[in-house]
Design a protein around this motif. Structure first.
Motif, short mmCIF file in Angstrom:
data_model
loop_
_atom_site.label_atom_id
_atom_site.label_comp_id
_atom_site.label_asym_id
_atom_site.label_seq_id
_atom_site.Cartn_x
_atom_site.Cartn_y
_atom_site.Cartn_z
N ALA A 8 10.52 4.73 -3.56
CA ALA A 8 9.54 5.83 -2.86
C ALA A 8 10.09 6.67 -1.67
O ALA A 8 9.88 7.81 -1.84
CB ALA A 8 8.34 5.01 -2.29
N LEU A 68 2.48 3.74 0.60
CA LEU A 68 2.26 3.25 -0.73
C LEU A 68 0.88 2.81 -0.76
O LEU A 68 0.50 2.67 -1.80
CB LEU A 68 3.09 2.31 -1.13
CG LEU A 68 4.72 2.63 -1.25
CD1 LEU A 68 5.76 1.38 -1.40
CD2 LEU A 68 4.77 3.74 -2.46
N GLU A 71 -1.46 6.48 -1.47
CA GLU A 71 -0.66 7.38 -2.18
C GLU A 71 -1.22 9.02 -2.05
O GLU A 71 -0.50 9.83 -2.05
CB GLU A 71 -0.05 7.03 -3.55
CG GLU A 71 0.82 5.96 -3.11
CD GLU A 71 1.47 5.57 -4.60
OE1 GLU A 71 2.57 5.39 -4.63
OE2 GLU A 71 0.64 4.93 -5.38
#
Ligand code: GLA
Length: 392
Positions: A8, A68, A71
Protein backbone atom coordinates in the motif's frame (compact mmCIF):
# COMPACT_ATOMS: atom_id res chain seq x y z
CA UNK A 1 0.19 -7.45 7.52
CA UNK A 2 3.64 -5.99 6.86
CA UNK A 3 3.59 -7.07 3.19
CA UNK A 4 0.16 -5.51 2.68
CA UNK A 5 1.32 -2.34 4.37
CA UNK A 6 4.46 -2.16 2.21
CA UNK A 7 2.48 -2.73 -0.97
CA UNK A 8 0.00 0.00 0.00
CA UNK A 9 2.88 2.34 0.73
CA UNK A 10 4.38 1.80 -2.72
CA UNK A 11 1.01 2.29 -4.35
CA UNK A 12 0.19 5.51 -2.50
CA UNK A 13 3.61 7.11 -2.19
CA UNK A 14 5.94 5.28 -4.61
CA UNK A 15 9.29 3.53 -4.02
CA UNK A 16 11.50 4.95 -1.26
CA UNK A 17 15.00 4.20 -0.15
CA UNK A 18 14.46 3.94 3.58
CA UNK A 19 11.26 2.53 5.03
CA UNK A 20 10.88 2.00 8.76
CA UNK A 21 8.19 -0.01 10.55
CA UNK A 22 6.48 0.54 13.88
CA UNK A 23 3.86 -1.19 16.00
CA UNK A 24 1.63 -0.27 18.93
CA UNK A 25 -0.77 -2.74 20.56
CA UNK A 26 -4.38 -2.34 21.65
CA UNK A 27 -5.19 -2.91 25.29
CA UNK A 28 -7.68 -4.68 27.46
CA UNK A 29 -8.30 -3.82 31.08
CA UNK A 30 -8.66 -6.76 33.49
CA UNK A 31 -10.11 -4.63 36.28
CA UNK A 32 -10.01 -1.01 37.51
CA UNK A 33 -12.52 0.84 35.35
CA UNK A 34 -13.04 4.60 35.46
CA UNK A 35 -10.51 4.83 38.25
CA UNK A 36 -7.63 6.29 36.21
CA UNK A 37 -8.91 9.88 36.09
CA UNK A 38 -9.73 9.62 39.79
CA UNK A 39 -6.13 8.97 40.86
CA UNK A 40 -6.73 5.24 41.32
CA UNK A 41 -5.30 1.93 40.17
CA UNK A 42 -5.88 0.07 36.91
CA UNK A 43 -4.78 -3.41 35.82
CA UNK A 44 -4.64 -3.56 32.00
CA UNK A 45 -2.51 -5.50 29.56
CA UNK A 46 -1.34 -4.84 26.01
CA UNK A 47 -2.70 -7.10 23.28
CA UNK A 48 -0.95 -8.85 20.43
CA UNK A 49 -3.50 -7.10 18.19
CA UNK A 50 -2.47 -3.59 17.26
CA UNK A 51 -1.67 -0.86 14.76
CA UNK A 52 1.26 -0.98 12.34
CA UNK A 53 2.85 1.97 10.56
CA UNK A 54 5.30 2.03 7.69
CA UNK A 55 6.98 5.31 7.11
CA UNK A 56 9.48 7.25 4.97
CA UNK A 57 10.85 10.71 5.50
CA UNK A 58 10.11 13.79 3.35
CA UNK A 59 11.95 17.09 3.30
CA UNK A 60 9.20 19.67 2.78
CA UNK A 61 7.48 19.85 6.18
CA UNK A 62 4.41 17.97 4.97
CA UNK A 63 2.93 14.79 6.39
CA UNK A 64 0.86 12.51 4.16
CA UNK A 65 -1.02 9.65 5.75
CA UNK A 66 -3.10 6.76 4.51
CA UNK A 67 -4.91 4.08 6.51
CA UNK A 68 -5.77 0.59 5.33
CA UNK A 69 -8.61 0.67 7.85
CA UNK A 70 -10.19 3.72 6.21
CA UNK A 71 -9.30 3.28 2.55
CA UNK A 72 -12.28 5.29 1.36
CA UNK A 73 -10.93 8.35 3.18
CA UNK A 74 -7.93 8.42 0.84
CA UNK A 75 -4.69 10.25 1.65
CA UNK A 76 -4.80 12.86 4.42
CA UNK A 77 -2.23 15.61 4.29
CA UNK A 78 -1.12 18.42 6.58
CA UNK A 79 1.66 20.91 7.11
CA UNK A 80 3.82 20.56 10.23
CA UNK A 81 3.78 24.32 10.73
CA UNK A 82 0.02 24.55 10.79
CA UNK A 83 -1.68 21.64 12.54
CA UNK A 84 -5.38 22.19 13.14
CA UNK A 85 -8.20 19.82 13.98
CA UNK A 86 -10.51 19.17 11.03
CA UNK A 87 -13.68 17.12 11.35
CA UNK A 88 -13.25 15.96 7.77
CA UNK A 89 -9.85 14.44 8.64
CA UNK A 90 -11.58 11.76 10.76
CA UNK A 91 -9.07 9.16 12.00
CA UNK A 92 -6.12 11.31 10.89
CA UNK A 93 -6.79 13.79 13.70
CA UNK A 94 -5.26 11.30 16.17
CA UNK A 95 -1.78 11.25 14.61
CA UNK A 96 -2.05 14.97 13.83
CA UNK A 97 -2.69 15.65 17.52
CA UNK A 98 0.42 13.67 18.46
CA UNK A 99 2.64 15.61 16.04
CA UNK A 100 1.27 18.81 17.52
CA UNK A 101 2.06 17.75 21.09
CA UNK A 102 5.69 16.99 20.22
CA UNK A 103 6.02 20.40 18.62
CA UNK A 104 4.26 22.14 21.54
CA UNK A 105 6.70 20.40 23.89
CA UNK A 106 9.53 22.14 22.04
CA UNK A 107 10.82 19.25 19.94
CA UNK A 108 11.98 20.14 16.47
CA UNK A 109 10.12 18.26 13.73
CA UNK A 110 10.52 19.93 10.37
CA UNK A 111 11.07 17.37 7.65
CA UNK A 112 7.76 15.61 7.17
CA UNK A 113 6.74 11.99 6.54
CA UNK A 114 4.73 9.68 4.35
CA UNK A 115 2.99 7.09 6.51
CA UNK A 116 0.72 4.13 5.87
CA UNK A 117 -1.17 2.75 8.87
CA UNK A 118 -2.98 -0.55 9.17
CA UNK A 119 -4.27 -2.47 12.15
CA UNK A 120 -6.24 -5.45 13.34
CA UNK A 121 -7.97 -3.98 16.40
CA UNK A 122 -11.71 -3.91 15.79
CA UNK A 123 -12.71 -0.23 15.55
CA UNK A 124 -15.02 1.17 18.19
CA UNK A 125 -14.80 -1.99 20.30
CA UNK A 126 -13.27 -0.27 23.29
CA UNK A 127 -9.87 -1.91 22.80
CA UNK A 128 -8.18 1.44 22.29
CA UNK A 129 -7.58 1.58 18.58
CA UNK A 130 -7.29 5.37 19.02
CA UNK A 131 -4.60 5.24 21.71
CA UNK A 132 -2.87 2.61 19.59
CA UNK A 133 -2.59 4.89 16.54
CA UNK A 134 -1.47 7.70 18.84
CA UNK A 135 1.33 5.62 20.32
CA UNK A 136 2.51 4.12 17.06
CA UNK A 137 2.85 7.69 15.81
CA UNK A 138 4.59 8.83 19.00
CA UNK A 139 7.15 6.02 18.77
CA UNK A 140 7.69 6.75 15.08
CA UNK A 141 8.40 10.44 15.75
CA UNK A 142 10.56 9.63 18.77
CA UNK A 143 12.69 6.97 17.08
CA UNK A 144 13.12 8.76 13.81
CA UNK A 145 14.39 11.93 15.47
CA UNK A 146 16.28 10.07 18.24
CA UNK A 147 14.52 12.23 20.81
CA UNK A 148 14.93 9.57 23.55
CA UNK A 149 11.63 10.51 25.16
CA UNK A 150 10.72 7.81 27.72
CA UNK A 151 7.76 5.56 27.00
CA UNK A 152 5.90 6.94 30.01
CA UNK A 153 6.32 10.43 28.60
CA UNK A 154 5.18 9.29 25.15
CA UNK A 155 2.03 8.04 26.86
CA UNK A 156 1.49 11.46 28.46
CA UNK A 157 2.03 13.30 25.17
CA UNK A 158 -0.47 11.01 23.47
CA UNK A 159 -3.01 11.43 26.26
CA UNK A 160 -2.64 15.18 25.93
CA UNK A 161 -3.26 14.88 22.18
CA UNK A 162 -6.51 13.09 22.92
CA UNK A 163 -7.55 15.56 25.65
CA UNK A 164 -6.65 18.77 23.90
CA UNK A 165 -6.79 18.00 20.18
CA UNK A 166 -9.58 15.42 19.98
CA UNK A 167 -11.51 16.73 22.99
CA UNK A 168 -11.97 13.45 24.85
CA UNK A 169 -11.02 13.86 28.46
CA UNK A 170 -9.57 10.35 28.84
CA UNK A 171 -7.30 9.23 31.66
CA UNK A 172 -3.81 7.75 31.25
CA UNK A 173 -4.62 4.03 31.32
CA UNK A 174 -4.87 3.32 27.60
CA UNK A 175 -1.83 5.25 26.46
CA UNK A 176 0.30 4.00 29.36
CA UNK A 177 -0.51 0.32 28.96
CA UNK A 178 0.05 0.54 25.21
CA UNK A 179 3.38 2.33 25.65
CA UNK A 180 4.66 0.01 28.38
CA UNK A 181 2.98 -3.34 27.73
CA UNK A 182 4.93 -6.54 28.37
CA UNK A 183 4.36 -9.98 26.93
CA UNK A 184 2.31 -12.25 29.23
CA UNK A 185 2.11 -9.57 31.93
CA UNK A 186 -0.58 -7.22 33.17
CA UNK A 187 0.41 -3.80 34.51
CA UNK A 188 -0.67 -2.56 37.90
CA UNK A 189 -0.55 1.20 37.46
CA UNK A 190 -1.07 3.85 40.08
CA UNK A 191 -2.57 6.59 37.91
CA UNK A 192 -1.80 9.29 40.46
CA UNK A 193 1.98 8.73 40.64
CA UNK A 194 2.45 6.61 37.47
CA UNK A 195 4.33 4.07 39.59
CA UNK A 196 3.74 0.64 38.12
CA UNK A 197 4.63 -3.00 38.40
CA UNK A 198 4.26 -5.94 36.05
CA UNK A 199 2.31 -8.96 37.18
CA UNK A 200 2.72 -12.27 35.34
CA UNK A 201 -0.59 -13.13 33.78
CA UNK A 202 -0.14 -16.41 32.20
CA UNK A 203 -1.97 -19.32 33.66
CA UNK A 204 -1.76 -22.85 32.32
CA UNK A 205 -5.16 -24.07 31.21
CA UNK A 206 -6.82 -20.66 31.12
CA UNK A 207 -7.74 -18.45 28.18
CA UNK A 208 -8.35 -14.73 28.09
CA UNK A 209 -11.39 -14.14 25.91
CA UNK A 210 -12.54 -10.82 24.53
CA UNK A 211 -16.16 -10.77 23.38
CA UNK A 212 -17.39 -7.86 21.31
CA UNK A 213 -21.07 -6.92 21.76
CA UNK A 214 -20.91 -5.45 18.25
CA UNK A 215 -23.14 -2.72 19.57
CA UNK A 216 -22.11 0.57 18.03
CA UNK A 217 -20.80 2.83 20.76
CA UNK A 218 -22.99 5.90 20.52
CA UNK A 219 -22.53 9.07 22.53
CA UNK A 220 -19.65 7.35 24.29
CA UNK A 221 -17.40 10.41 24.29
CA UNK A 222 -19.97 12.84 25.67
CA UNK A 223 -21.18 10.35 28.30
CA UNK A 224 -17.57 9.73 29.27
CA UNK A 225 -16.95 13.42 29.82
CA UNK A 226 -20.21 13.60 31.77
CA UNK A 227 -19.03 10.85 34.15
CA UNK A 228 -15.81 12.75 34.71
CA UNK A 229 -17.62 15.89 35.75
CA UNK A 230 -19.94 13.92 38.05
CA UNK A 231 -16.83 12.55 39.81
CA UNK A 232 -15.39 16.04 40.01
CA UNK A 233 -18.58 17.33 41.56
CA UNK A 234 -18.55 14.52 44.17
CA UNK A 235 -14.93 15.35 44.94
CA UNK A 236 -15.72 19.05 45.37
CA UNK A 237 -18.45 18.21 47.89
CA UNK A 238 -16.18 15.87 49.86
CA UNK A 239 -13.41 18.45 49.96
CA UNK A 240 -15.61 20.77 51.97
CA UNK A 241 -14.87 18.48 54.88
CA UNK A 242 -11.84 16.35 54.04
CA UNK A 243 -8.49 17.20 52.54
CA UNK A 244 -8.15 14.99 49.45
CA UNK A 245 -7.02 15.52 45.87
CA UNK A 246 -8.59 12.42 44.32
CA UNK A 247 -11.54 10.18 45.11
CA UNK A 248 -9.26 7.16 45.18
CA UNK A 249 -7.39 8.41 48.23
CA UNK A 250 -10.36 7.15 50.24
CA UNK A 251 -10.83 3.61 51.44
CA UNK A 252 -14.36 2.25 51.12
CA UNK A 253 -14.94 2.78 54.85
CA UNK A 254 -13.69 6.36 54.74
CA UNK A 255 -15.91 7.01 51.76
CA UNK A 256 -19.00 5.62 53.46
CA UNK A 257 -18.26 7.77 56.49
CA UNK A 258 -18.34 10.90 54.34
CA UNK A 259 -20.70 9.96 51.52
CA UNK A 260 -23.48 12.12 53.02
CA UNK A 261 -21.43 15.19 52.07
CA UNK A 262 -22.11 14.52 48.40
CA UNK A 263 -25.30 16.37 47.70
CA UNK A 264 -26.41 14.80 44.45
CA UNK A 265 -27.55 11.15 44.58
CA UNK A 266 -26.18 10.36 41.15
CA UNK A 267 -22.77 11.86 41.90
CA UNK A 268 -22.66 9.87 45.16
CA UNK A 269 -23.25 6.63 43.21
CA UNK A 270 -20.54 7.51 40.72
CA UNK A 271 -18.06 8.15 43.53
CA UNK A 272 -19.04 4.92 45.28
CA UNK A 273 -18.21 2.96 42.14
CA UNK A 274 -14.83 4.65 41.84
CA UNK A 275 -13.78 4.01 45.45
CA UNK A 276 -14.99 0.40 45.57
CA UNK A 277 -13.45 -0.33 42.15
CA UNK A 278 -10.08 0.96 43.26
CA UNK A 279 -10.18 -1.36 46.27
CA UNK A 280 -11.28 -4.29 44.10
CA UNK A 281 -8.38 -3.67 41.75
CA UNK A 282 -5.74 -3.89 44.45
CA UNK A 283 -7.36 -7.00 45.87
CA UNK A 284 -7.52 -8.57 42.40
CA UNK A 285 -3.79 -8.16 41.88
CA UNK A 286 -3.11 -10.00 45.12
CA UNK A 287 -5.55 -12.77 44.31
CA UNK A 288 -3.81 -13.25 40.98
CA UNK A 289 -0.41 -13.42 42.70
CA UNK A 290 -1.74 -16.02 45.13
CA UNK A 291 -3.38 -17.98 42.33
CA UNK A 292 -6.83 -17.45 43.85
CA UNK A 293 -8.63 -17.39 40.55
CA UNK A 294 -12.14 -17.99 41.91
CA UNK A 295 -11.80 -14.93 44.14
CA UNK A 296 -10.46 -12.92 41.22
CA UNK A 297 -13.48 -14.01 39.17
CA UNK A 298 -15.86 -12.86 41.91
CA UNK A 299 -14.23 -9.42 41.89
CA UNK A 300 -14.65 -9.18 38.12
CA UNK A 301 -18.35 -9.83 38.53
CA UNK A 302 -18.62 -7.28 41.35
CA UNK A 303 -16.81 -4.77 39.12
CA UNK A 304 -19.33 -5.27 36.32
CA UNK A 305 -22.28 -4.91 38.68
CA UNK A 306 -20.87 -1.70 40.11
CA UNK A 307 -20.36 -0.34 36.58
CA UNK A 308 -23.94 -1.32 35.86
CA UNK A 309 -25.68 -0.06 38.98
CA UNK A 310 -23.55 2.79 40.29
CA UNK A 311 -21.66 4.06 37.26
CA UNK A 312 -24.34 3.17 34.70
CA UNK A 313 -22.08 2.63 31.72
CA UNK A 314 -22.92 -0.95 30.77
CA UNK A 315 -26.19 -1.00 28.82
CA UNK A 316 -28.27 -4.02 27.90
CA UNK A 317 -25.80 -5.57 25.46
CA UNK A 318 -22.81 -5.61 27.82
CA UNK A 319 -25.06 -6.86 30.62
CA UNK A 320 -26.45 -9.66 28.46
CA UNK A 321 -22.97 -10.78 27.42
CA UNK A 322 -21.54 -10.73 30.95
CA UNK A 323 -24.60 -12.48 32.40
CA UNK A 324 -24.37 -15.21 29.75
CA UNK A 325 -20.70 -15.71 30.62
CA UNK A 326 -21.39 -15.92 34.37
CA UNK A 327 -23.75 -18.82 33.72
CA UNK A 328 -21.20 -20.88 31.87
CA UNK A 329 -19.34 -23.51 33.94
CA UNK A 330 -16.05 -22.73 32.17
CA UNK A 331 -16.03 -19.09 33.27
CA UNK A 332 -13.68 -17.99 36.03
CA UNK A 333 -14.63 -14.33 35.70
CA UNK A 334 -16.23 -11.91 33.24
CA UNK A 335 -16.92 -8.19 33.07
CA UNK A 336 -17.22 -5.28 30.70
CA UNK A 337 -13.88 -3.67 29.86
CA UNK A 338 -12.96 -0.13 28.78
CA UNK A 339 -15.21 2.91 28.91
CA UNK A 340 -18.48 0.99 28.42
CA UNK A 341 -21.55 2.12 26.44
CA UNK A 342 -21.09 -0.87 24.15
CA UNK A 343 -17.74 -2.43 23.32
CA UNK A 344 -16.35 -5.62 24.81
CA UNK A 345 -16.33 -7.91 27.79
CA UNK A 346 -13.21 -9.65 29.05
CA UNK A 347 -13.50 -13.18 30.44
CA UNK A 348 -11.11 -15.65 31.98
CA UNK A 349 -12.20 -19.07 30.80
CA UNK A 350 -11.03 -22.65 31.39
CA UNK A 351 -9.28 -23.56 28.18
CA UNK A 352 -10.79 -27.03 27.90
CA UNK A 353 -14.26 -25.43 27.84
CA UNK A 354 -13.41 -22.59 25.48
CA UNK A 355 -15.37 -23.90 22.48
CA UNK A 356 -18.55 -24.43 24.46
CA UNK A 357 -18.08 -21.06 26.18
CA UNK A 358 -18.02 -19.31 22.84
CA UNK A 359 -20.91 -21.28 21.45
CA UNK A 360 -23.24 -21.07 24.44
CA UNK A 361 -22.47 -17.52 25.52
CA UNK A 362 -22.80 -16.33 21.93
CA UNK A 363 -26.15 -18.10 21.50
CA UNK A 364 -27.58 -16.78 24.76
CA UNK A 365 -26.46 -13.25 23.88
CA UNK A 366 -27.96 -13.43 20.43
CA UNK A 367 -31.24 -14.71 21.80
CA UNK A 368 -31.46 -11.78 24.19
CA UNK A 369 -30.29 -8.96 21.93
CA UNK A 370 -30.64 -10.18 18.35
CA UNK A 371 -26.97 -9.33 17.77
CA UNK A 372 -24.16 -11.72 16.99
CA UNK A 373 -21.13 -11.26 19.24
CA UNK A 374 -17.54 -11.79 18.04
CA UNK A 375 -15.01 -13.64 20.16
CA UNK A 376 -11.23 -13.31 20.21
CA UNK A 377 -8.80 -15.25 22.36
CA UNK A 378 -6.39 -12.54 23.32
CA UNK A 379 -2.63 -12.82 23.43
CA UNK A 380 -0.86 -10.45 25.83
CA UNK A 381 1.92 -8.74 23.89
CA UNK A 382 4.65 -6.13 24.24
CA UNK A 383 4.35 -2.35 24.12
CA UNK A 384 4.78 0.23 21.34
CA UNK A 385 8.07 -0.10 19.45
CA UNK A 386 9.99 0.04 16.20
CA UNK A 387 9.98 -3.36 14.50
CA UNK A 388 13.34 -4.98 13.93
CA UNK A 389 14.60 -6.13 10.51
CA UNK A 390 13.80 -9.71 11.50
CA UNK A 391 10.19 -8.77 12.24
CA UNK A 392 9.45 -7.16 8.87
C1 GLA B 1 -11.40 4.77 28.38
C2 GLA B 1 -10.40 5.87 28.72
C3 GLA B 1 -9.49 5.43 29.88
C4 GLA B 1 -10.31 4.90 31.06
C5 GLA B 1 -11.37 3.91 30.60
C6 GLA B 1 -12.30 3.51 31.69
O1 GLA B 1 -10.75 3.66 27.86
O2 GLA B 1 -9.61 6.19 27.61
O3 GLA B 1 -8.65 6.49 30.27
O4 GLA B 1 -10.88 5.97 31.77
O5 GLA B 1 -12.14 4.41 29.53
O6 GLA B 1 -11.63 2.80 32.68
Amino acid sequence: MIDTLRAAFHQQFGEREELRYFFAPGRVNLIGEHTDYNGGHVFPCALTLGTYAVCAKRSDGRVRMYSLNFEDDGVKEFNLFEIVYAESDGWANYPKGVFKQFINAGMKIEDGFDIVYGGNIPNGAGLSSSASIELVTAVLINEWHSFSVSHAHLALLSQRAENEFIGVNCGIMDQFSIALGKEDHAILLNCDTLAFEYSPFWQEGLALVIANTNKKRTLADSKYNERRSECQSALNDLRKDIDITHLCELTVDEFEGHAHLIEDDICRKRARHVVTENERTMKAVNFLKDDKMEELGALMKASHLSLKNDYEVTGKELDALAEAAWRHPGTIGSRMTGAGFGGCTISIVKEEMLASFIEETGAMYQEKTGIQASFYTAGIGGGARELTKEEV
